[in-house]
Scaffold this motif. Structure first.
Motif, PDB file in Angstrom:
ATOM      1  N   ILE A  95     -10.430  28.432 -11.208  1.00  0.00           N
ATOM      2  CA  ILE A  95     -10.645  27.768 -12.488  1.00  0.00           C
ATOM      3  C   ILE A  95     -10.472  28.748 -13.638  1.00  0.00           C
ATOM      4  O   ILE A  95      -9.849  28.443 -14.660  1.00  0.00           O
ATOM      5  CB  ILE A  95     -12.043  27.127 -12.532  1.00  0.00           C
ATOM      6  N   ALA A  96     -11.012  29.961 -13.475  1.00  0.00           N
ATOM      7  CA  ALA A  96     -10.884  30.977 -14.516  1.00  0.00           C
ATOM      8  C   ALA A  96      -9.420  31.355 -14.727  1.00  0.00           C
ATOM      9  O   ALA A  96      -8.971  31.529 -15.868  1.00  0.00           O
ATOM     10  CB  ALA A  96     -11.702  32.208 -14.152  1.00  0.00           C
ATOM     11  N   LYS A  97      -8.673  31.458 -13.645  1.00  0.00           N
ATOM     12  CA  LYS A  97      -7.248  31.787 -13.770  1.00  0.00           C
ATOM     13  C   LYS A  97      -6.496  30.688 -14.517  1.00  0.00           C
ATOM     14  O   LYS A  97      -5.599  30.975 -15.326  1.00  0.00           O
ATOM     15  CB  LYS A  97      -6.653  32.020 -12.367  1.00  0.00           C
ATOM     16  N   GLN A  98      -6.871  29.435 -14.263  1.00  0.00           N
ATOM     17  CA  GLN A  98      -6.226  28.319 -14.966  1.00  0.00           C
ATOM     18  C   GLN A  98      -6.555  28.353 -16.460  1.00  0.00           C
ATOM     19  O   GLN A  98      -5.702  28.054 -17.296  1.00  0.00           O
ATOM     20  CB  GLN A  98      -6.681  26.993 -14.358  1.00  0.00           C
ATOM     21  N   CYS A  99      -7.790  28.745 -16.790  1.00  0.00           N
ATOM     22  CA  CYS A  99      -8.187  28.809 -18.200  1.00  0.00           C
ATOM     23  C   CYS A  99      -7.367  29.833 -18.972  1.00  0.00           C
ATOM     24  O   CYS A  99      -7.108  29.666 -20.167  1.00  0.00           O
ATOM     25  CB  CYS A  99      -9.673  29.156 -18.314  1.00  0.00           C
ATOM     26  N   PHE A 100      -6.936  30.875 -18.276  1.00  0.00           N
ATOM     27  CA  PHE A 100      -6.154  31.924 -18.921  1.00  0.00           C
ATOM     28  C   PHE A 100      -4.662  31.811 -18.586  1.00  0.00           C
ATOM     29  O   PHE A 100      -3.898  32.736 -18.854  1.00  0.00           O
ATOM     30  CB  PHE A 100      -6.669  33.305 -18.504  1.00  0.00           C
ATOM     31  N   VAL A 106      -4.002  40.911  -9.851  1.00  0.00           N
ATOM     32  CA  VAL A 106      -5.351  41.291  -9.449  1.00  0.00           C
ATOM     33  C   VAL A 106      -6.365  40.765 -10.459  1.00  0.00           C
ATOM     34  O   VAL A 106      -6.222  40.991 -11.673  1.00  0.00           O
ATOM     35  CB  VAL A 106      -5.478  42.825  -9.347  1.00  0.00           C
ATOM     36  N   HIS A 107      -7.394  40.049  -9.976  1.00  0.00           N
ATOM     37  CA  HIS A 107      -8.429  39.501 -10.855  1.00  0.00           C
ATOM     38  C   HIS A 107      -9.800  39.631 -10.181  1.00  0.00           C
ATOM     39  O   HIS A 107      -9.915  39.593  -8.955  1.00  0.00           O
ATOM     40  CB  HIS A 107      -8.147  38.035 -11.188  1.00  0.00           C
ATOM     41  N   ILE A 108     -10.838  39.787 -11.019  1.00  0.00           N
ATOM     42  CA  ILE A 108     -12.206  39.950 -10.538  1.00  0.00           C
ATOM     43  C   ILE A 108     -13.121  38.966 -11.249  1.00  0.00           C
ATOM     44  O   ILE A 108     -13.108  38.863 -12.475  1.00  0.00           O
ATOM     45  CB  ILE A 108     -12.730  41.384 -10.796  1.00  0.00           C
ATOM     46  N   PHE A 109     -13.915  38.222 -10.479  1.00  0.00           N
ATOM     47  CA  PHE A 109     -14.904  37.298 -11.045  1.00  0.00           C
ATOM     48  C   PHE A 109     -16.277  37.731 -10.545  1.00  0.00           C
ATOM     49  O   PHE A 109     -16.472  37.926  -9.338  1.00  0.00           O
ATOM     50  CB  PHE A 109     -14.607  35.862 -10.620  1.00  0.00           C
ATOM     51  N   GLN A 110     -17.252  37.910 -11.458  1.00  0.00           N
ATOM     52  CA  GLN A 110     -18.547  38.463 -11.085  1.00  0.00           C
ATOM     53  C   GLN A 110     -19.717  37.669 -11.670  1.00  0.00           C
ATOM     54  O   GLN A 110     -19.591  37.010 -12.702  1.00  0.00           O
ATOM     55  CB  GLN A 110     -18.657  39.915 -11.570  1.00  0.00           C
ATOM     56  N   GLU A 135     -14.804  41.637 -18.396  1.00  0.00           N
ATOM     57  CA  GLU A 135     -15.340  41.229 -19.686  1.00  0.00           C
ATOM     58  C   GLU A 135     -16.340  40.085 -19.513  1.00  0.00           C
ATOM     59  O   GLU A 135     -16.253  39.320 -18.552  1.00  0.00           O
ATOM     60  CB  GLU A 135     -14.207  40.798 -20.625  1.00  0.00           C
ATOM     61  N   ASP A 136     -17.283  40.006 -20.453  1.00  0.00           N
ATOM     62  CA  ASP A 136     -18.287  38.935 -20.393  1.00  0.00           C
ATOM     63  C   ASP A 136     -17.619  37.564 -20.466  1.00  0.00           C
ATOM     64  O   ASP A 136     -16.639  37.366 -21.192  1.00  0.00           O
ATOM     65  CB  ASP A 136     -19.278  39.083 -21.553  1.00  0.00           C
ATOM     66  N   TRP A 137     -18.171  36.620 -19.692  1.00  0.00           N
ATOM     67  CA  TRP A 137     -17.627  35.259 -19.648  1.00  0.00           C
ATOM     68  C   TRP A 137     -18.671  34.267 -20.194  1.00  0.00           C
ATOM     69  O   TRP A 137     -18.451  33.583 -21.180  1.00  0.00           O
ATOM     70  CB  TRP A 137     -17.253  34.924 -18.205  1.00  0.00           C
ATOM     71  N   TRP A 147     -27.090  28.524 -22.238  1.00  0.00           N
ATOM     72  CA  TRP A 147     -25.939  29.351 -21.933  1.00  0.00           C
ATOM     73  C   TRP A 147     -25.127  29.603 -23.207  1.00  0.00           C
ATOM     74  O   TRP A 147     -24.978  28.727 -24.052  1.00  0.00           O
ATOM     75  CB  TRP A 147     -25.045  28.676 -20.894  1.00  0.00           C
ATOM     76  N   ILE A 148     -24.609  30.835 -23.304  1.00  0.00           N
ATOM     77  CA  ILE A 148     -23.806  31.234 -24.455  1.00  0.00           C
ATOM     78  C   ILE A 148     -22.413  31.647 -23.962  1.00  0.00           C
ATOM     79  O   ILE A 148     -22.301  32.488 -23.052  1.00  0.00           O
ATOM     80  CB  ILE A 148     -24.435  32.416 -25.216  1.00  0.00           C
ATOM     81  N   ALA A 149     -21.380  31.051 -24.536  1.00  0.00           N
ATOM     82  CA  ALA A 149     -20.008  31.385 -24.144  1.00  0.00           C
ATOM     83  C   ALA A 149     -19.585  32.689 -24.814  1.00  0.00           C
ATOM     84  O   ALA A 149     -19.654  32.818 -26.037  1.00  0.00           O
ATOM     85  CB  ALA A 149     -19.053  30.261 -24.523  1.00  0.00           C
ATOM     86  N   ALA A 150     -19.156  33.648 -24.003  1.00  0.00           N
ATOM     87  CA  ALA A 150     -18.663  34.915 -24.545  1.00  0.00           C
ATOM     88  C   ALA A 150     -17.167  34.862 -24.808  1.00  0.00           C
ATOM     89  O   ALA A 150     -16.620  35.714 -25.508  1.00  0.00           O
ATOM     90  CB  ALA A 150     -18.977  36.067 -23.573  1.00  0.00           C
ATOM     91  N   LYS A 151     -16.496  33.857 -24.242  1.00  0.00           N
ATOM     92  CA  LYS A 151     -15.061  33.651 -24.431  1.00  0.00           C
ATOM     93  C   LYS A 151     -14.808  32.194 -24.819  1.00  0.00           C
ATOM     94  O   LYS A 151     -15.527  31.295 -24.380  1.00  0.00           O
ATOM     95  CB  LYS A 151     -14.286  33.975 -23.145  1.00  0.00           C
ATOM     96  N   GLN A 152     -13.780  31.980 -25.617  1.00  0.00           N
ATOM     97  CA  GLN A 152     -13.445  30.621 -26.025  1.00  0.00           C
ATOM     98  C   GLN A 152     -13.120  29.745 -24.825  1.00  0.00           C
ATOM     99  O   GLN A 152     -13.452  28.561 -24.782  1.00  0.00           O
ATOM    100  CB  GLN A 152     -12.253  30.653 -26.988  1.00  0.00           C
ATOM    101  N   GLN A 153     -12.506  30.354 -23.812  1.00  0.00           N
ATOM    102  CA  GLN A 153     -12.117  29.601 -22.617  1.00  0.00           C
ATOM    103  C   GLN A 153     -13.335  29.111 -21.817  1.00  0.00           C
ATOM    104  O   GLN A 153     -13.197  28.282 -20.920  1.00  0.00           O
ATOM    105  CB  GLN A 153     -11.227  30.464 -21.728  1.00  0.00           C
ATOM    106  N   ALA A 154     -14.517  29.653 -22.107  1.00  0.00           N
ATOM    107  CA  ALA A 154     -15.717  29.281 -21.353  1.00  0.00           C
ATOM    108  C   ALA A 154     -16.560  28.233 -22.065  1.00  0.00           C
ATOM    109  O   ALA A 154     -17.620  27.835 -21.555  1.00  0.00           O
ATOM    110  CB  ALA A 154     -16.564  30.526 -21.090  1.00  0.00           C
TER     111      ALA A 154
END
Length: 369
Positions: A95-100, A106-110, A135-137, A147-154
């Motif tokens: 889902i995160a990859k689709q948002c971007f 290589v990608h990392i989700f934490q 980076e914060d999500w 919850w607070i979105a750190a990115k517009q995509q979130a």
């Protein structure tokens, strides 16, 4: 490996307040070679207490005292929770990859969540946040329980989560009630290990004679420590660079603080001292002495005198060998000229290694751990 001089340097203040922490880290990766696709670790006071990855698919304790604080069924439940998180995070990654608008690479989700507890004031602070590619999500705001979105995509995901009041209440309860309860239980069980104090081995290091001098401390515990340079009783800030406290493989920690003395006369170096302070323990003072500095160039200089002695000997041996061979050949030639019989020639060759986990756009309820 380390020698701890407890009697001379330790003054433990048993009444000193300590802030304990319980942290959980979930990491899923995409196209990272030689690394499990999903890893989960738990830490108490920055000491690892458990581990799970997608290769073994088993959650196991990393401290002996963890086997006493929980029963075997706990690890079965924890394994099931981590297995569920493994598949949930795999979906979150996509889902995160689709948002971007990403497909490959290589990608990392934490995810990081946990709590802090002050054993004197009983103050508790819970926290949880998600990150993507370093980076914060999304972050959970403890004061407003939102919850607070750190990115517009979130923002879409953040709005969905904030509209689920039942989940927000459950989240608030876990991070402020259940998490501290687990933390207190873990600290009580592992007190002999977690509340110990290990003093460091301190040394002075220097890459070259013109490089900054590094005061390096390793093998200390806990990580509540401070180190700085001092001259004539005053802390020095100019030309000083402090490093972070880093973990060692044995559960202890290390840190360094560098100082640039290029503009200081060599005879004044002894006026500087490195001070190490461990929480609840008397400070250690290490005066800078040139004879204590370990550097690559000093090792090279130690080799030069030896080489100066050995080289002439080698040259003499070589010259002596040449002279010997010359006279040997001369005698052999003379002998051959006098003999009439053929000679035979002989040769000699010598060879000598929790809270519910939910996808970003949907929720999956799981028991806390």
């Amino acid at each position: 490996m380390l020698i701890f001089i407890f009697l001379l340097l330790m003054e433990i203040h048993s009444t000193a307040a300590v802030t304990h922490t319980l942290k959980h880290f979930y990491t899923t990766s995409s196209q990272v070679t030689n690394f499990p696709q999903f890893v989960a670790v738990g830490l108490v006071d920055d000491v690892q207490i458990d581990y799970y990855d997608s290769n073994t698919q088993r959650c196991e304790p990393k401290q002996n005292w963890m086997k006493d604080v929980v029963d075997p069924q706990y690890w079965e439940m924890k394994t099931g929770s981590c297995l569920c998180a493994q598949w949930t995070f795999k979906a979150d990654m996509e889902i995160a990859k689709q948002c971007f608008n990403q497909t490959e690479g290589v990608h990392i989700f934490q995810r990081m969540y946990g709590c802090e507890w002050n054993d004197e004031t009983e103050e508790v602070t819970g926290y949880e946040q998600y990150g993507y590619d370093g980076e914060d999500w999304i972050k959970w705001n403890v004061k407003v329980n939102r919850w607070i979105a750190a990115k517009q995509q979130a923002e879409i995901t953040t709005n969905q989560w904030n509209n689920d009041r039942v989940e927000l209440a459950r989240k608030n309860n876990y991070l402020n009630q259940e998490c501290p309860a687990w933390l207190k239980k873990f600290v009580d069980s592992g007190r002999s290990s977690l509340m110990r104090t290990d003093l460091p081995s301190v040394s002075f290091l220097q890459k070259s004679f013109s490089s900054p001098v590094s005061c390096h401390a390793t093998g200390f515990y806990p990580n509540r420590a401070e180190m700085f340079w001092r001259k004539d009783g005053e802390e020095v800030h100019d030309g000083v660079v402090k490093g972070e406290i880093l973990p060692n493989n044995d559960g202890t920690f290390q840190m360094s603080v560098d100082i640039n003395l290029s503009s200081v006369a060599p005879e004044d170096w002894s006026k500087y001292e490195c001070v190490f302070q461990l929480s609840g323990v008397k400070e250690e003072i290490h005066r800078l002495e040139k004879t204590r500095i370990r550097s690559n160039e000093s090792n090279i200089m130690m080799i030069i005198p030896v080489a100066a002695v050995v080289a002439p000997i080698v040259v003499l041996c070589v010259l002596g060998g040449i002279v010997f061979i010359y006279y040997q050949k001369k005698n052999q030639t003379k002998t051959r000229s006098q003999e009439t019989a053929s000679l035979s020639v002989m040769t000699d060759d010598s060879q000598g290694s929790n809270p519910s986990d939910k996808p970003l756009l949907r929720r999956k309820a799981n028991p806390n751990s």
